[in-house]
Design an enzyme around this catalytic site. Structure first.
Site, short mmCIF file in Angstrom:
data_model
loop_
_atom_site.label_atom_id
_atom_site.label_comp_id
_atom_site.label_asym_id
_atom_site.label_seq_id
_atom_site.Cartn_x
_atom_site.Cartn_y
_atom_site.Cartn_z
N ALA A 111 0.82 -1.21 0.00
CA ALA A 111 0.00 0.00 0.00
C ALA A 111 0.86 1.26 0.00
CB ALA A 111 -0.94 0.00 1.20
N ASP A 112 1.89 1.29 0.84
CA ASP A 112 2.72 2.50 0.95
C ASP A 112 3.43 2.82 -0.36
OD1 ASP A 112 2.04 2.92 3.56
OD2 ASP A 112 3.90 2.14 4.41
N PHE A 113 4.06 1.82 -0.94
CA PHE A 113 4.96 2.10 -2.06
C PHE A 113 4.38 1.78 -3.43
CE2 PHE A 113 7.59 1.32 1.70
CZ PHE A 113 8.17 2.57 1.80
#
Length: 364
Positions: free
Chosen positions: A153-155
């Site tokens: 999700a973050d990257f």
């Protein structure tokens, strides 16, 4: 590496994982990226390759003016904050466009700029849980949904998705009179969009749902050795970054890493968290027993608006019916592919005209 973005100027307001990752990718491809950071940041930023660093105190009006000056001659502004923060700082998109109509404002957040969860705290585990994909990642035989490392999700759903949106917006300026836009980049929606293959092929049981399906972790072709049983947890934080089964056999994703969030969670649950660091096995057992007292949807209502980084684990067949996704119309129901919910493209683009119309309607 070819400097494909040579001449593109980016202002990056310092934040966590997805924003510095996005800025790093842009810098890697030739963009001139200037990071605005605090003098003594709480978290050390390590993804600053190829960037210029400036120390501003954004609580001071004079430093806000400096940011505005940078934006006048820049192509992109990277916003790492929760929805509405730029506006409170005096950096709202419409006023920035008065100085530079070509500015592309990329707003990366957990759940997007609108919807009932837009102001909720969260981490990668929560965004993956909300994407409808976590049960699929865990595999058919998993005892509970297992969160992947925070790359997803973050990257991927966040930083990479935002970078693609930015490059697309830069291209669009050549055809729309040089106008910028707002990119509403939700890490939840970006993750769901990455899962398009799963959504379109989920009806193929030999891939996902048969006992030895290819992508369950149980297929003899892909699986090497035996999966070890879960051992005693050594670090207390693991107890608050996992999933817990609920009364109806579903799960909640619990990811309150920071003290203020897990304190909020313990207050909501009515659980004594004093033993969290002294006896992690005890608190794990207590949380397991606590979450079994209500259904997943009941817990979802309990935690709504509580800012605890606790979210329901949604599956591919229901993800489009959940409140936040309904608010933003994030999915469309497919008549093909086994009737799954198909994620819409992310990030979203708001043109200058659309944002102006929205602002006008809100004043009426």
């Amino acid at each position: 590496m070819a400097r494909l973005l040579n001449g593109i100027k980016v202002v990056e307001l310092a934040g966590l994982a997805p924003v510095p990752h996005c800025g790093m990718m842009l810098a890697d491809f030739g963009a001139d990226v200037t990071v605005i950071d605090k003098k003594h940041p709480v978290v050390e930023q390590r993804m600053n390759r190829g960037k210029t660093m400036k120390e501003f105190d954004l609580r001071k009006p004079e430093d806000i003016k400096k940011v505005r000056e940078l934006c006048k001659t820049s192509d992109v502004l990277l916003d790492p904050y929760r929805p509405g923060t730029l506006e409170k700082m005096g950096l709202d998109p419409l006023s920035l466009w008065n100085d530079n109509k070509g500015l592309i404002i990329c707003r990366i957040s957990g759940y997007g700029q609108t919807g009932r969860m837009k102001d909720e705290a969260g981490h990668d585990i929560n965004y993956v849980a909300m994407s409808g994909m976590m049960p699929t990642f865990a595999g058919r035989e998993a005892s509970r949904p297992w969160p992947p490392v925070n790359m997803l999700a973050d990257f991927a759903g966040g930083g990479l998705s935002a970078a693609f949106g930015i490059v697309s917006a830069i291209h669009a300026r050549h055809h729309n009179g040089g106008k910028g836009c707002v990119l509403d980049c939700s890490m939840t929606e970006g993750t769901a969009y990455l899962a398009s293959f799963v959504q379109h092929y989920y009806d193929q049981s030999h891939l996902f749902t048969d006992k030895y399906a290819a992508f369950t972790g149980e297929c003899p072709i892909y699986r090497y050795g035996k999966v070890k049983e879960e051992v005693a947890i050594e670090n207390a934080w693991k107890n608050v970054f996992r999933t817990y089964k609920t009364k109806d056999g579903k799960f909640m994703a619990v990811g309150p890493l920071e003290p203020k969030f897990h304190q909020n969670m313990f207050e909501v649950l009515g659980v004594d968290g004093d033993d969290l660091f002294s006896d992690p096995e005890l608190i794990t057992k207590e949380l397991e027993e606590t979450f079994l007292q209500k259904t997943r949807d009941e817990w979802s209502k309990v935690f709504e608006g509580k800012d605890c980084c606790v979210t329901p684990v949604l599956d591919i067949h229901e993800v489009g019916t959940y409140g936040q996704h309904v608010d933003r119309q994030n999915f469309t129901k497919s008549d093909k592919f086994g009737g799954t919910w198909i994620a819409k493209p992310s990030p979203r683009v708001q043109t200058m005209e659309e944002l102006t119309a929205t602002a006008t309607r809100s004043k009426l």
